[in-house]
Design a protein around this motif. Sequence first.
Motif, mmCIF file in Angstrom:
data_model
loop_
_atom_site.group_PDB
_atom_site.id
_atom_site.type_symbol
_atom_site.label_atom_id
_atom_site.label_comp_id
_atom_site.label_asym_id
_atom_site.label_seq_id
_atom_site.Cartn_x
_atom_site.Cartn_y
_atom_site.Cartn_z
ATOM 1 N N UNK A 1 -12.711 -13.232 -51.870
ATOM 2 C CA UNK A 1 -13.428 -14.511 -51.967
ATOM 3 C C UNK A 1 -14.853 -14.297 -52.475
ATOM 4 N N UNK A 2 -15.527 -13.276 -51.972
ATOM 5 C CA UNK A 2 -16.891 -13.007 -52.419
ATOM 6 C C UNK A 2 -16.916 -12.548 -53.874
ATOM 7 N N UNK A 3 -15.832 -11.900 -54.306
ATOM 8 C CA UNK A 3 -15.755 -11.509 -55.722
ATOM 9 C C UNK A 3 -15.722 -12.746 -56.616
ATOM 10 N N UNK A 4 -14.927 -13.744 -56.225
ATOM 11 C CA UNK A 4 -14.877 -14.994 -56.997
ATOM 12 C C UNK A 4 -16.203 -15.759 -56.873
ATOM 13 N N UNK A 5 -16.770 -15.744 -55.677
ATOM 14 C CA UNK A 5 -18.059 -16.423 -55.489
ATOM 15 C C UNK A 5 -19.127 -15.809 -56.392
ATOM 16 N N UNK A 6 -19.119 -14.474 -56.481
ATOM 17 C CA UNK A 6 -20.085 -13.796 -57.347
ATOM 18 C C UNK A 6 -19.934 -14.242 -58.798
ATOM 19 N N UNK A 7 -18.686 -14.415 -59.239
ATOM 20 C CA UNK A 7 -18.431 -14.848 -60.617
ATOM 21 C C UNK A 7 -19.024 -16.230 -60.877
ATOM 22 N N UNK A 8 -18.773 -17.166 -59.965
ATOM 23 C CA UNK A 8 -19.247 -18.537 -60.166
ATOM 24 C C UNK A 8 -20.767 -18.642 -59.963
ATOM 25 N N UNK A 9 -21.309 -17.855 -59.033
ATOM 26 C CA UNK A 9 -22.766 -17.844 -58.855
ATOM 27 C C UNK A 9 -23.444 -17.323 -60.115
ATOM 28 N N UNK A 10 -22.878 -16.279 -60.724
ATOM 29 C CA UNK A 10 -23.435 -15.756 -61.973
ATOM 30 C C UNK A 10 -23.392 -16.774 -63.095
ATOM 31 N N UNK A 11 -22.248 -17.487 -63.212
ATOM 32 C CA UNK A 11 -22.144 -18.518 -64.247
ATOM 33 C C UNK A 11 -23.131 -19.659 -64.005
ATOM 34 N N UNK A 12 -23.288 -20.046 -62.751
ATOM 35 C CA UNK A 12 -24.239 -21.111 -62.424
ATOM 36 C C UNK A 12 -25.672 -20.685 -62.746
ATOM 37 N N UNK A 13 -26.022 -19.455 -62.378
ATOM 38 C CA UNK A 13 -27.372 -18.959 -62.660
ATOM 39 C C UNK A 13 -27.632 -18.906 -64.161
ATOM 40 N N UNK A 14 -26.627 -18.489 -64.924
ATOM 41 C CA UNK A 14 -26.794 -18.407 -66.380
ATOM 42 C C UNK A 14 -27.014 -19.786 -66.994
ATOM 43 N N UNK A 15 -26.273 -20.792 -66.505
ATOM 44 C CA UNK A 15 -26.454 -22.144 -67.045
ATOM 45 C C UNK A 15 -27.822 -22.705 -66.685
ATOM 46 N N UNK A 16 -28.261 -22.449 -65.450
ATOM 47 C CA UNK A 16 -29.540 -23.000 -64.991
ATOM 48 C C UNK A 16 -30.713 -22.364 -65.720
ATOM 49 N N UNK A 17 -30.616 -21.068 -65.981
ATOM 50 C CA UNK A 17 -31.756 -20.340 -66.560
ATOM 51 C C UNK A 17 -31.659 -20.172 -68.077
ATOM 52 N N UNK A 18 -30.681 -20.814 -68.711
ATOM 53 C CA UNK A 18 -30.506 -20.627 -70.155
ATOM 54 C C UNK A 18 -31.728 -21.105 -70.930
ATOM 55 N N UNK A 19 -32.340 -22.188 -70.474
ATOM 56 C CA UNK A 19 -33.529 -22.716 -71.158
ATOM 57 C C UNK A 19 -34.802 -22.014 -70.714
ATOM 58 N N UNK A 20 -34.802 -21.467 -69.480
ATOM 59 C CA UNK A 20 -36.005 -20.798 -68.991
ATOM 60 C C UNK A 20 -36.126 -19.372 -69.501
ATOM 61 N N UNK A 21 -34.999 -18.664 -69.626
ATOM 62 C CA UNK A 21 -35.009 -17.265 -70.083
ATOM 63 C C UNK A 21 -34.417 -17.234 -71.483
ATOM 64 N N UNK A 22 -35.267 -17.072 -72.479
ATOM 65 C CA UNK A 22 -34.812 -17.081 -73.867
ATOM 66 C C UNK A 22 -34.157 -15.762 -74.265
ATOM 67 N N UNK A 23 -34.548 -14.670 -73.603
ATOM 68 C CA UNK A 23 -34.046 -13.361 -73.992
ATOM 69 C C UNK A 23 -32.685 -13.111 -73.353
ATOM 70 N N UNK A 24 -31.653 -12.943 -74.165
ATOM 71 C CA UNK A 24 -30.292 -12.783 -73.659
ATOM 72 C C UNK A 24 -30.131 -11.543 -72.795
ATOM 73 N N UNK A 25 -30.787 -10.433 -73.183
ATOM 74 C CA UNK A 25 -30.621 -9.179 -72.442
ATOM 75 C C UNK A 25 -31.095 -9.312 -71.006
ATOM 76 N N UNK A 26 -32.216 -9.973 -70.805
ATOM 77 C CA UNK A 26 -32.745 -10.149 -69.448
ATOM 78 C C UNK A 26 -31.859 -11.097 -68.655
ATOM 79 N N UNK A 27 -31.404 -12.171 -69.285
ATOM 80 C CA UNK A 27 -30.568 -13.134 -68.571
ATOM 81 C C UNK A 27 -29.245 -12.501 -68.138
ATOM 82 N N UNK A 28 -28.610 -11.759 -69.018
ATOM 83 C CA UNK A 28 -27.334 -11.125 -68.675
ATOM 84 C C UNK A 28 -27.513 -10.048 -67.613
#
Length: 293
Positions: free
Chosen positions: A40-67
């Motif tokens: 369950x935590x493995x799946x949670x980690x996946x969705x938390x990562x996707x959520x963080x990426x969507x939220x910070x896409x406009x704030x963090x312009x550099x792809x390497x740092x965001x990933x």
Amino acid sequence: MQDFNIQDSLSGITDKLGGWLDSLILGLPNFLLAVIVFVAFTFIAKYVGQLFERVTRNQIKQDSIRLMTVKVIKAIVVLIGFFIALGLLNLDKVLTSVLAGAGVVGLAIGLALQGTLNNTFSGLILSFLPELQIGDWVETNGYAGTVTEINLRNIVIKQSDNNYVVIPNSKIIEEPFKNFTRTARSRVFVNCGVGYESDLEMVRDLTLQVIKDLFPQRGNEEVEFMYNEFGDSSINFTVRFWTDVTKNRDILVAQNEAIIAIKKAYDGKGVNIPFPIRTINFSNKLGINKSEG
């Protein structure tokens, strides 16, 4: 006697296997629950990562740092699930040993990579810093240019001479920097001087009119003119005005246009812009070649 020893050994093995089987049966619910929690935590980690990426896409312009940040967050969530699973299996000693080992290893790694970790955390801070973005023209640490990259170790600046400068992130955090791009308009200064014979009020009014026509001011902006020095050959002044500036070149272009316009206006009105003059006195005070009395 030998048969008796063999029977005892077999009996001991049977009892041991039976005890293990009983422990397995008793611990099976906790084991299944631990597996479910970890998955369950493995799946949670996946969705938390996707959520963080969507939220910070406009704030963090550099792809390497965001990933990289997404990967770190996923690893932390999975690690939390791992520790909870160990707790459900009643492996308290193992959990304590793992935490202790992780602490020692983390301390050793932290000491060995102190400078690198400093730059990494500084890079994360810069990623969320609105005052510094890719494409901005900045002056920092004695260099000036356009920010072309921000990663977890350094930022890369492209100077006006087309050379690249790599500056560690910690230097950017610790040292002040000037960002031309964050403000759409800036004040530009032009220095000049006129001859002592000039009508100073006429020169002031003429200069103000030339700059106002060339650089229209907005809102509360205004062109300012001040005489500031009795120079060796001229009375010097500074005129300053507002114009669109997003990089250092814009300042140079504005100064160039202002100087050309001022020179044309002064030529039309006969205003002299003197250059330094040195007077040499050839008077013969030593009496050389004077006729003797």
